[in-house]
Motif scaffolding. Sequence first.
Motif, PDB file in Angstrom:
ATOM      1  N   PRO A  40       0.823  -1.219   0.000  1.00  0.00           N
ATOM      2  CA  PRO A  40       0.000   0.000   0.000  1.00  0.00           C
ATOM      3  C   PRO A  40       0.855   1.266   0.000  1.00  0.00           C
ATOM      4  O   PRO A  40       0.329   2.359  -0.192  1.00  0.00           O
ATOM      5  CB  PRO A  40      -0.807  -0.119   1.296  1.00  0.00           C
ATOM      6  N   ARG A  41       2.155   1.108   0.184  1.00  0.00           N
ATOM      7  CA  ARG A  41       3.088   2.244   0.183  1.00  0.00           C
ATOM      8  C   ARG A  41       3.965   2.242  -1.079  1.00  0.00           C
ATOM      9  O   ARG A  41       5.064   2.814  -1.061  1.00  0.00           O
ATOM     10  CB  ARG A  41       3.952   2.211   1.450  1.00  0.00           C
ATOM     11  N   TYR A  42       3.490   1.595  -2.128  1.00  0.00           N
ATOM     12  CA  TYR A  42       4.259   1.510  -3.378  1.00  0.00           C
ATOM     13  C   TYR A  42       4.499   2.917  -3.915  1.00  0.00           C
ATOM     14  O   TYR A  42       3.576   3.615  -4.345  1.00  0.00           O
ATOM     15  CB  TYR A  42       3.496   0.654  -4.390  1.00  0.00           C
ATOM     16  N   VAL A  43       5.750   3.336  -3.896  1.00  0.00           N
ATOM     17  CA  VAL A  43       6.063   4.741  -4.141  1.00  0.00           C
ATOM     18  C   VAL A  43       5.765   5.173  -5.576  1.00  0.00           C
ATOM     19  O   VAL A  43       5.412   6.340  -5.821  1.00  0.00           O
ATOM     20  CB  VAL A  43       7.533   5.043  -3.760  1.00  0.00           C
ATOM     21  N   LEU A  44       5.873   4.269  -6.551  1.00  0.00           N
ATOM     22  CA  LEU A  44       5.671   4.682  -7.939  1.00  0.00           C
ATOM     23  C   LEU A  44       4.210   4.950  -8.276  1.00  0.00           C
ATOM     24  O   LEU A  44       3.915   5.419  -9.376  1.00  0.00           O
ATOM     25  CB  LEU A  44       6.267   3.644  -8.892  1.00  0.00           C
ATOM     26  N   ASN A  45       3.318   4.701  -7.333  1.00  0.00           N
ATOM     27  CA  ASN A  45       1.931   5.171  -7.476  1.00  0.00           C
ATOM     28  C   ASN A  45       1.814   6.661  -7.172  1.00  0.00           C
ATOM     29  O   ASN A  45       0.777   7.270  -7.437  1.00  0.00           O
ATOM     30  CB  ASN A  45       0.997   4.403  -6.551  1.00  0.00           C
ATOM     31  N   HIS A  46       2.871   7.234  -6.613  1.00  0.00           N
ATOM     32  CA  HIS A  46       2.831   8.634  -6.162  1.00  0.00           C
ATOM     33  C   HIS A  46       3.953   9.483  -6.743  1.00  0.00           C
ATOM     34  O   HIS A  46       3.739  10.665  -7.047  1.00  0.00           O
ATOM     35  CB  HIS A  46       2.917   8.677  -4.627  1.00  0.00           C
ATOM     36  N   LEU A  47       5.137   8.898  -6.864  1.00  0.00           N
ATOM     37  CA  LEU A  47       6.308   9.637  -7.328  1.00  0.00           C
ATOM     38  C   LEU A  47       6.986   8.869  -8.458  1.00  0.00           C
ATOM     39  O   LEU A  47       6.904   7.643  -8.519  1.00  0.00           O
ATOM     40  CB  LEU A  47       7.317   9.827  -6.185  1.00  0.00           C
ATOM     41  N   SER A  48       7.674   9.597  -9.318  1.00  0.00           N
ATOM     42  CA  SER A  48       8.455   8.952 -10.376  1.00  0.00           C
ATOM     43  C   SER A  48       9.883   8.736  -9.882  1.00  0.00           C
ATOM     44  O   SER A  48      10.328   9.394  -8.923  1.00  0.00           O
ATOM     45  CB  SER A  48       8.471   9.839 -11.616  1.00  0.00           C
ATOM     46  N   PRO A  49      10.632   7.842 -10.534  1.00  0.00           N
ATOM     47  CA  PRO A  49      12.044   7.713 -10.180  1.00  0.00           C
ATOM     48  C   PRO A  49      12.790   9.038 -10.288  1.00  0.00           C
ATOM     49  O   PRO A  49      13.692   9.319  -9.491  1.00  0.00           O
ATOM     50  CB  PRO A  49      12.569   6.687 -11.199  1.00  0.00           C
ATOM     51  N   GLU A  50      12.390   9.867 -11.242  1.00  0.00           N
ATOM     52  CA  GLU A  50      13.038  11.167 -11.415  1.00  0.00           C
ATOM     53  C   GLU A  50      12.736  12.106 -10.240  1.00  0.00           C
ATOM     54  O   GLU A  50      13.590  12.930  -9.867  1.00  0.00           O
ATOM     55  CB  GLU A  50      12.602  11.786 -12.741  1.00  0.00           C
ATOM     56  N   ASP A  51      11.536  11.982  -9.660  1.00  0.00           N
ATOM     57  CA  ASP A  51      11.233  12.756  -8.445  1.00  0.00           C
ATOM     58  C   ASP A  51      12.194  12.382  -7.326  1.00  0.00           C
ATOM     59  O   ASP A  51      12.694  13.245  -6.592  1.00  0.00           O
ATOM     60  CB  ASP A  51       9.795  12.493  -7.980  1.00  0.00           C
ATOM     61  N   ILE A  52      12.425  11.087  -7.181  1.00  0.00           N
ATOM     62  CA  ILE A  52      13.336  10.610  -6.132  1.00  0.00           C
ATOM     63  C   ILE A  52      14.762  11.062  -6.430  1.00  0.00           C
ATOM     64  O   ILE A  52      15.495  11.496  -5.539  1.00  0.00           O
ATOM     65  CB  ILE A  52      13.251   9.075  -6.003  1.00  0.00           C
ATOM     66  N   ALA A  53      15.144  11.000  -7.710  1.00  0.00           N
ATOM     67  CA  ALA A  53      16.491  11.428  -8.106  1.00  0.00           C
ATOM     68  C   ALA A  53      16.741  12.894  -7.770  1.00  0.00           C
ATOM     69  O   ALA A  53      17.875  13.292  -7.471  1.00  0.00           O
ATOM     70  CB  ALA A  53      16.689  11.187  -9.600  1.00  0.00           C
ATOM     71  N   SER A  54      15.683  13.698  -7.801  1.00  0.00           N
ATOM     72  CA  SER A  54      15.836  15.138  -7.564  1.00  0.00           C
ATOM     73  C   SER A  54      16.112  15.471  -6.098  1.00  0.00           C
ATOM     74  O   SER A  54      16.514  16.597  -5.788  1.00  0.00           O
ATOM     75  CB  SER A  54      14.570  15.874  -8.018  1.00  0.00           C
ATOM     76  N   LEU A  55      15.920  14.510  -5.212  1.00  0.00           N
ATOM     77  CA  LEU A  55      16.108  14.767  -3.785  1.00  0.00           C
ATOM     78  C   LEU A  55      17.593  14.798  -3.441  1.00  0.00           C
ATOM     79  O   LEU A  55      18.342  13.889  -3.792  1.00  0.00           O
ATOM     80  CB  LEU A  55      15.413  13.677  -2.956  1.00  0.00           C
ATOM     81  N   ASN A  56      17.989  15.836  -2.748  1.00  0.00           N
ATOM     82  CA  ASN A  56      19.392  15.993  -2.350  1.00  0.00           C
ATOM     83  C   ASN A  56      19.609  15.297  -1.005  1.00  0.00           C
ATOM     84  O   ASN A  56      19.498  15.900   0.056  1.00  0.00           O
ATOM     85  CB  ASN A  56      19.745  17.477  -2.255  1.00  0.00           C
ATOM     86  N   HIS A  57      19.881  13.993  -1.080  1.00  0.00           N
ATOM     87  CA  HIS A  57      20.053  13.201   0.137  1.00  0.00           C
ATOM     88  C   HIS A  57      20.913  11.986  -0.183  1.00  0.00           C
ATOM     89  O   HIS A  57      20.805  11.406  -1.270  1.00  0.00           O
ATOM     90  CB  HIS A  57      18.688  12.752   0.678  1.00  0.00           C
ATOM     91  N   SER A  58      21.765  11.599   0.755  1.00  0.00           N
ATOM     92  CA  SER A  58      22.709  10.497   0.512  1.00  0.00           C
ATOM     93  C   SER A  58      22.235   9.160   1.063  1.00  0.00           C
ATOM     94  O   SER A  58      22.968   8.172   1.012  1.00  0.00           O
ATOM     95  CB  SER A  58      24.069  10.838   1.135  1.00  0.00           C
TER      96      SER A  58
END
Length: 221
Positions: A40-58
Amino acid sequence: MIKNQQPHLKVCGLTRLDQIQELIAMNVDFLGFILYEKSPRYVLNHLSPEDIASLNHSGKTGVFVNADIERIINIATRAHLNYIQLHGDETTDFITHLRERLNPDIQIIKVIRIGKNTAENRNKIKQALNTQFSDFSYYLFDTDSKAFGGTGKQFDWTLLNEFEIPLPYFLSGGISEENTEDIKQLDQQPFALDINSKFETEPGNKDLTKIKKFRSILYKE
């Protein structure tokens, strides 16, 4: 982890960019994105991989369950993941092949799902800890379930005291404000705590006030 040293914090099951940015501002160490379609927390139902890539976090961590290597590599590359968490029944051969093809900068976390405190389950844990582990960097211990995590249920953490754990590990499964004292009873302290369903208003929607309170308890801020 050395006794009395504070563990890192991972928040898993993230789906909302606004909440993720707040967690980054809160200096949360690991951000967990579930890439298992049945969750129920499947992230690609909400965000794209590119959205995740844009996050500045290690500490961007992709959680996969019995996915094929091509899918893992494709998403890890597009989302600029820092960690791959294998939460299914992946074999040592699978992990070796994945490690060979994965960007060497990406670290692998192998999950050991723990059931009831029985002789059979203790033997399974022992076998898992005795397998080849040079291809991954961390273990993660979670409560066993058909849903592969996110149950909010705590396994018997004292089981871990029966084993020598050869790698740093994440502790997961029903962690909350109420049971942080139980963690101190572990002989080998966790490298990180992995929180999820106990800190939500609904799957994927985090209660940031509750996370802040937990963090202040954890780090005595």
